[in-house]
Write an enzyme that holds these catalytic residues in place. Structure first.
Site, PDB file in Angstrom:
ATOM      1  N   THR A  82       0.799  -1.222   0.000  1.00 61.93           N
ATOM      2  CA  THR A  82       0.000   0.000   0.000  1.00 61.93           C
ATOM      3  C   THR A  82       0.840   1.284   0.000  1.00 61.93           C
ATOM      4  O   THR A  82       0.545   2.196  -0.765  1.00 61.93           O
ATOM      5  CB  THR A  82      -0.990  -0.025   1.178  1.00 61.93           C
ATOM      6  OG1 THR A  82      -2.090  -0.855   0.820  1.00 61.93           O
ATOM      7  CG2 THR A  82      -1.522   1.360   1.509  1.00 61.93           C
ATOM      8  N   CYS A 112       7.484  -0.964   6.385  1.00 56.82           N
ATOM      9  CA  CYS A 112       7.676  -1.239   7.803  1.00 56.82           C
ATOM     10  C   CYS A 112       8.969  -0.624   8.329  1.00 56.82           C
ATOM     11  O   CYS A 112       9.987  -0.607   7.623  1.00 56.82           O
ATOM     12  CB  CYS A 112       7.746  -2.748   8.039  1.00 56.82           C
ATOM     13  SG  CYS A 112       6.304  -3.628   7.437  1.00 56.82           S
ATOM     14  N   ASN A 130       8.060  -6.503  13.358  1.00 61.22           N
ATOM     15  CA  ASN A 130       7.386  -5.258  12.984  1.00 61.22           C
ATOM     16  C   ASN A 130       5.928  -5.279  13.411  1.00 61.22           C
ATOM     17  O   ASN A 130       5.513  -6.105  14.225  1.00 61.22           O
ATOM     18  CB  ASN A 130       7.497  -5.050  11.469  1.00 61.22           C
ATOM     19  CG  ASN A 130       6.731  -6.117  10.702  1.00 61.22           C
ATOM     20  OD1 ASN A 130       6.784  -7.295  11.052  1.00 61.22           O
ATOM     21  ND2 ASN A 130       6.019  -5.716   9.676  1.00 61.22           N
ATOM     22  N   CYS A 178       3.404  -6.349  11.896  1.00 64.02           N
ATOM     23  CA  CYS A 178       2.640  -7.531  11.487  1.00 64.02           C
ATOM     24  C   CYS A 178       3.431  -8.827  11.624  1.00 64.02           C
ATOM     25  O   CYS A 178       3.030  -9.857  11.079  1.00 64.02           O
ATOM     26  CB  CYS A 178       2.161  -7.368  10.042  1.00 64.02           C
ATOM     27  SG  CYS A 178       1.277  -5.820   9.737  1.00 64.02           S
ATOM     28  N   THR A 179       4.546  -8.793  12.305  1.00 63.36           N
ATOM     29  CA  THR A 179       5.356  -9.946  12.725  1.00 63.36           C
ATOM     30  C   THR A 179       6.017 -10.719  11.590  1.00 63.36           C
ATOM     31  O   THR A 179       6.408 -11.862  11.803  1.00 63.36           O
ATOM     32  CB  THR A 179       4.556 -10.930  13.627  1.00 63.36           C
ATOM     33  OG1 THR A 179       3.665 -11.715  12.839  1.00 63.36           O
ATOM     34  CG2 THR A 179       3.823 -10.213  14.739  1.00 63.36           C
ATOM     35  N   GLU A 180       6.187 -10.099  10.410  1.00 63.67           N
ATOM     36  CA  GLU A 180       6.860 -10.826   9.338  1.00 63.67           C
ATOM     37  C   GLU A 180       8.277 -10.319   9.063  1.00 63.67           C
ATOM     38  O   GLU A 180       9.033 -10.971   8.350  1.00 63.67           O
ATOM     39  CB  GLU A 180       6.047 -10.787   8.031  1.00 63.67           C
ATOM     40  CG  GLU A 180       6.184  -9.525   7.199  1.00 63.67           C
ATOM     41  CD  GLU A 180       5.286  -8.398   7.659  1.00 63.67           C
ATOM     42  OE1 GLU A 180       5.097  -7.431   6.902  1.00 63.67           O
ATOM     43  OE2 GLU A 180       4.751  -8.492   8.781  1.00 63.67           O
ATOM     44  N   PRO A 196       0.554  -9.572   5.728  1.00 60.51           N
ATOM     45  CA  PRO A 196      -0.872  -9.943   5.747  1.00 60.51           C
ATOM     46  C   PRO A 196      -1.641  -9.618   4.470  1.00 60.51           C
ATOM     47  O   PRO A 196      -2.677 -10.193   4.218  1.00 60.51           O
ATOM     48  CB  PRO A 196      -1.436  -9.121   6.919  1.00 60.51           C
ATOM     49  CG  PRO A 196      -0.267  -8.724   7.724  1.00 60.51           C
ATOM     50  CD  PRO A 196       0.871  -8.597   6.776  1.00 60.51           C
ATOM     51  N   THR A 197      -1.199  -8.656   3.686  1.00 58.60           N
ATOM     52  CA  THR A 197      -1.864  -8.210   2.439  1.00 58.60           C
ATOM     53  C   THR A 197      -3.338  -7.876   2.635  1.00 58.60           C
ATOM     54  O   THR A 197      -4.166  -8.151   1.779  1.00 58.60           O
ATOM     55  CB  THR A 197      -1.727  -9.258   1.309  1.00 58.60           C
ATOM     56  OG1 THR A 197      -2.570 -10.385   1.556  1.00 58.60           O
ATOM     57  CG2 THR A 197      -0.284  -9.713   1.138  1.00 58.60           C
TER      58      THR A 197
END
Length: 977
Positions: A352, A368, A580, A582-584, A775-776
């Site tokens: 995004t 991120c 981050n 979203c944990t990725e 997560p997209t």
């Protein structure tokens, strides 16, 4: 009871708590055709009567029901106003649809069930009445129908119904045979009134098509095409036929770029591209790929506008993004076309922030940012300032707060005692709320704390709704950063000691065997009395509290420090202190470096092809050739982001240019499984997760080494695991050695990793990190697939975001049910009632139920097993949501302990629902799942008996639910792509 449900059915006004000033620009069309003002008066009363009808006087009179009615009423109004933000007209059916939706989403299934059955019965009655009236009219002398007029540019002119019908028919072309224009035309005309503005006519057509999406998923494409027509009118200021759009794009594109530059929206450097060439490269037919949710999301939040008038069309949007990413290329025009092809085909989508800002004056394209907060006042507030600056330009944040001293620690400068981490986190929380990314989406941050920190117990309770609100953070995400030693102590039922980092500052930077050695030395100091400030607890008790808080509040998430570091390619130049938002992302942070990651995702469902298996049977399989090509281009785009990106803080710029990490991910995993007819809860899905992730990672690493050959290696490459010939799957051995066991992961491989290892030894790597599965949440909506690696949440569901609420229906399921002759209105009603689940619908074959099992019907161990297969290939991590029906302490323990043993680096949200919500009563299933015929009402009974039966059936179906949704389901939260 008939009066109660009839009151709800006919309520043309809603929103008792909504000021009339907000509804002055709205009208309502009754079924009679009368147009009345939209006055928020009656739905609260009608809802109360409906609860009274179904639950009785005692149940409906309680204070809790009154609160629910007020909340439902306000929700209906918000949804209606949001669908027409600038005013307009609702049909009575629009309001009924929102009431029905509100009841279902609120969990009031008994009232909703009665309401659905009642509406269906009333529709049948009205159809009979209409048939009788038409017959009577045909027998009488026909009178000419009055001419309907519209207002266009201030002029009152007759409505051109033929033109309207042609528009709707063109929107229905090349879709399945069940898609018909007639019902859309009829519904559109029914919602018009004499003198209606022409724009409202087109809006009415969109809404008419939208109501049919639940009947057939292809109506979402019809709705999108009708929306596209209004977008084209807004941008080009004229009507354009679909056959003329290719030429219109080519003509419009150069002027669009000039207009964007003139209005200080676009980078003037874009004018130096060959604009006629790029305009000719646009493919207008790709506008037909959008579903309604995808196109509406782009229109509302991504397309550039001048004074709230859009200047961007879908294909020019993708080309603008591609141009922004090709600015530094030698042959920028050819590369822009290459990047455009990838984006506009939906094979790959940038994240995004990149879509928002590519090609603009302030090109903040990264997704991120990760920081570590020092243990001094200047550093703490400098970190909070950095959060604000990074969030302002659409970056998601991960903060490591482990270094900040605990409550009760001595402060040398004042000779006082520290108040600990929590008061500062309240400030972080409020900063995220205040700096909302320019109104485009909410600011979002996740705070990480290690399990040995003395403030950990209060940290666990930050998201509770009880207690001192000054020590609560209701808007901020939290995550546990857990050392392996703690997990081993849990497994071995040992003790766990909490320290203040002021007394043991080195623990923050240690992991594996070095951490264990230092930690046990500090424990010895507590035994000797040398260290006074500490607390000792049973490790199992701490683990239980962590899991109970995760279940109760959804936080803190469970993430593992040691695998993130031991398997990091960059362990030679730093430490991973957190993930981050979203944990990725798992990148090093320090006082001098803010980690940055640049994201984009492959649409896996677009990389499945027809093939033949080992037995000669035709099957769907992964298209390696196409995937390799997609990944090569995608990695080039992501690498370009690093040099083009706007950096709000220097520490982020320095870190990103030095290490050049990117995060290539995937989406549409569930869609790919549907294509291959493989159930998510199966060994076949686990194997596909393994094979597809191996391919993506292999091609990504190969693309990075090819970029290194062309552009040079990243500056900190020397000494990295890449440089040592240790690739991500090799690091499982390092993790197993450091843990002394406790690693049970499949190690099989299909591709030639030795060839890749030799290639890296020869040419190096362009990027320190290459792969991370985000997560997209939003970009998957744009391309119309299930998010990331998620199982389907529901086969018929409603998605909410800042653009409104959208019915989403599983096109693969509908295709199968049509083939079996099972797709009908009753199936739609049952899918609504059973929350998009097939489990309780008797007439659906078990094979179909297995294939289309929803997230809460997939046992969580399948999610973990598939994630484990992916994680062995990934150099960063993955955003893994855990769905759990019938959660218990044992089930939570088993699931998260399995995640640790299987070598996962991180997990994300825990979503739970009670078993009763999945196992709804099926006492009435033979009635509900049969295709009913309209029965004649007994002569001795009034029509009211239909309502009584509906209410009784609904009461028998009353479910219990305690679904815990994360912030992703908040319409205001789309922080993770």
């Amino acid at each position: 009871m008939q009066e109660a449900l009839n009151s709800l059915s006919s309520a043309a006004q809603s929103g008792a708590a909504t000021p009339s000033s907000q509804t002055d620009n709205y009208q309502v069309i009754r079924r009679s055709g009368d147009v009345v003002s939209f006055a928020p008066q009656k739905i609260a009363v009608a809802l109360t009567k409906a609860f009274l009808a179904v639950r009785g006087a005692q149940g409906a009179a309680s204070a809790s029901v009154r609160d629910m009615v007020n909340e439902l009423t306000e929700g209906v109004v918000r949804a209606l106003l949001r669908s027409r933000p600038e005013g307009g007209t609702f049909h009575i059916e629009d309001i009924q649809d929102q009431v029905e939706l509100g009841l279902m989403r609120g969990g009031h299934h008994d009232v909703a069930r009665a309401y659905v059955l009642y509406r269906d019965r009333r529709n049948q009655e009205r159809a009979e009445q209409k048939k009788s009236a038409e017959a009577a009219a045909a027998a009488a002398t026909a009178k000419p129908a009055p001419t309907l007029h519209v207002t266009d540019n201030g002029q009152r002119v007759p409505l051109d119904q033929q033109r309207l019908q042609a528009l709707i028919e063109s929107a229905c072309l090349n879709l399945n045979a069940d898609i018909q224009s007639a019902p859309i035309v009829a519904e559109t005309l029914r919602n018009l009134y004499d003198g209606v503005p022409l724009a409202e006519v087109y809006k009415a057509a969109i809404l008419a098509a939208r109501t049919l999406i639940e009947k057939d998923p292809d109506y979402t494409y019809v709705t999108a095409r009708l929306l596209l027509h209004t977008i084209v009118r807004e941008v080009l200021q004229r009507d354009v036929q679909p056959a003329e759009m290719q030429a219109a794009y080519a003509e419009y594109f150069p002027g669009f770029i000039r207009k964007g530059v003139d209005n200080e929206l676009l980078n003037p450097e874009l004018l130096n591209f060959d604009l006629p060439r790029l305009g000719a490269a646009l493919k207008a037919e790709r506008d037909q790929q959008f579903d309604y949710l995808g196109l509406q999301t782009l229109y509302d939040r991504y397309f550039l506008h001048v004074k709230k008038t859009r200047i961007e069309l879908p294909q020019s949007f993708f080309m603008r993004v591609a141009m922004g990413l090709a600015l530094n290329e030698d042959d920028r025009n050819a590369r822009a076309i290459e990047f455009y092809e990838l984006l506009s085909s939906f094979d790959f989508m940038s994240s995004t922030p990149t879509l928002f800002n590519s090609g603009t004056l302030r090109s903040q394209l990264s997704s991120c940012y990760l920081t570590t907060v020092p243990d001094d006042l200047d550093g703490i507030y400098e970190s909070i300032k950095e959060n604000a600056l990074l969030s302002k330009f659409a970056g998601g944040l991960g903060n490591d707060w482990t270094r900040v001293r605990a409550l009760g620690s001595r402060i040398k400068g004042t000779n006082g005692e520290s108040q600990g981490v929590v008061p500062f986190l309240k400030v972080v929380n409020d900063t995220a709320v205040a700096v909302n990314q320019g109104g485009k989406r909410k600011g979002a941050v996740c705070t990480y704390l290690e399990t040995w920190h003395l403030d950990i117990e209060e940290f666990l309770e930050l998201r509770k709704n009880t207690g001192d609100d000054r020590r609560r953070t209701h808007d901020m995400n939290t995550a546990n950063w857990i050392p392996d030693l703690f997990m081993k102590r849990v497994m071995e039922k040992g003790q766990w000691t909490l320290f203040s980092p002021a007394d043991c500052p080195d623990l923050h930077d240690l992991y594996g065997e070095a951490f264990e050695k230092a930690y046990t030395a500090y424990e010895a100091k507590t035994e000797s009395g040398e260290l006074k400030l500490f607390k000792r607890v049973p490790a199992v008790d701490m683990w239980r509290k962590m899991l109970s808080m995760l279940f109760e509040t959804g936080h803190p998430w469970i993430t593992f420090k040691d695998p993130c570091n031991i398997r990091s390619p960059q362990q030679h130049v730093g430490v991973v202190h957190s993930s981050n938002l979203c944990t990725e992302i798992t990148l090093n942070t320090s006082d001098t470096e803010t980690a940055v990651c640049n994201l984009g995702s492959v649409n896996l469902s677009r990389h499945i092809k027809e093939g033949v298996d080992a037995n000669g049977v035709a099957v769907k399989m992964l298209d390696h050739d196409k995937l390799r090509k997609t990944v090569n281009t995608a990695m080039r785009m992501l690498d370009n982001v690093i040099d083009i990106n706007y950096y709000a803080v220097n520490k982020a710029r320095d870190s990103n240019l030095r290490h050049r990490p990117v995060g290539l991910g995937l989406m549409g995993f569930q869609d790919a499984l549907y294509e291959m007819r493989t159930a998510y809860a199966s060994q076949g899905a686990v194997e596909f997760a393994d094979q597809s992730m191996e391919a993506i990672c292999y091609y990504a690493y190969w693309a990075s080494t090819e970029l290194a050959k062309e552009r040079g290696t990243y500056s900190s490459f020397k000494g990295s695991l890449w440089d040592q010939g240790i690739l991500p799957p090799d690091t499982l051995k390092l993790l197993e050695k450091a843990r002394g066991g406790y690693v049970e992961v499949d190690r099989s491989a299909q591709l030639d990793w030795d060839a890749l290892r030799a290639k890296i030894a020869r040419d190096g790597m362009r990027n320190s990190n290459c792969v991370a599965i985000a997560p997209t949440a939003t970009i998957s909506n744009i391309v119309g697939v299930d998010a990331s690696i998620e199982p389907s949440f529901g086969n018929l569901s409603v998605k909410s975001n800042l653009s409104g609420e959208f019915t989403v229906i599983n096109q693969y399921l509908v295709r199968d049910l049509k083939r079996l002759g099972l797709w009908d209105d009753v199936m739609v009603m049952d899918l609504k009632h059973f929350d998009g689940s097939l489990r309780a619908i008797d007439r659906v074959p078990q094979e179909i139920k297995n294939l289309y099992a929803t997230a809460f019907e997939v046992e969580p161990q399948w999610l973990v097993e598939a994630a484990s297969r992916r994680q062995k290939w990934i150099d960063q991590a993955q955003s893994l949501n855990i769905y759990m029906a019938g959660a218990s302490g044992k089930k939570l323990h088993d699931t998260y302990m399995l995640a640790w043993v299987r070598g996962l680096k991180t997990t994300y949200y825990l979503r739970t629902t009670s078993a009763t919500n999945i196992e709804k009563s099926t006492v009435q299933s033979r009635v509900l799942n049969a295709v009913p015929t309209a029965p004649a009402a007994p002569a001795a009974q009034p029509a009211m008996s239909t309502l009584e039966a509906a209410a009784a059936a609904a009461r028998a179906q009353a479910p219990a639910t305690d679904i815990k949704f994360c912030a992703i389901d908040d319409p205001g939260c789309e922080a993770c792509q």
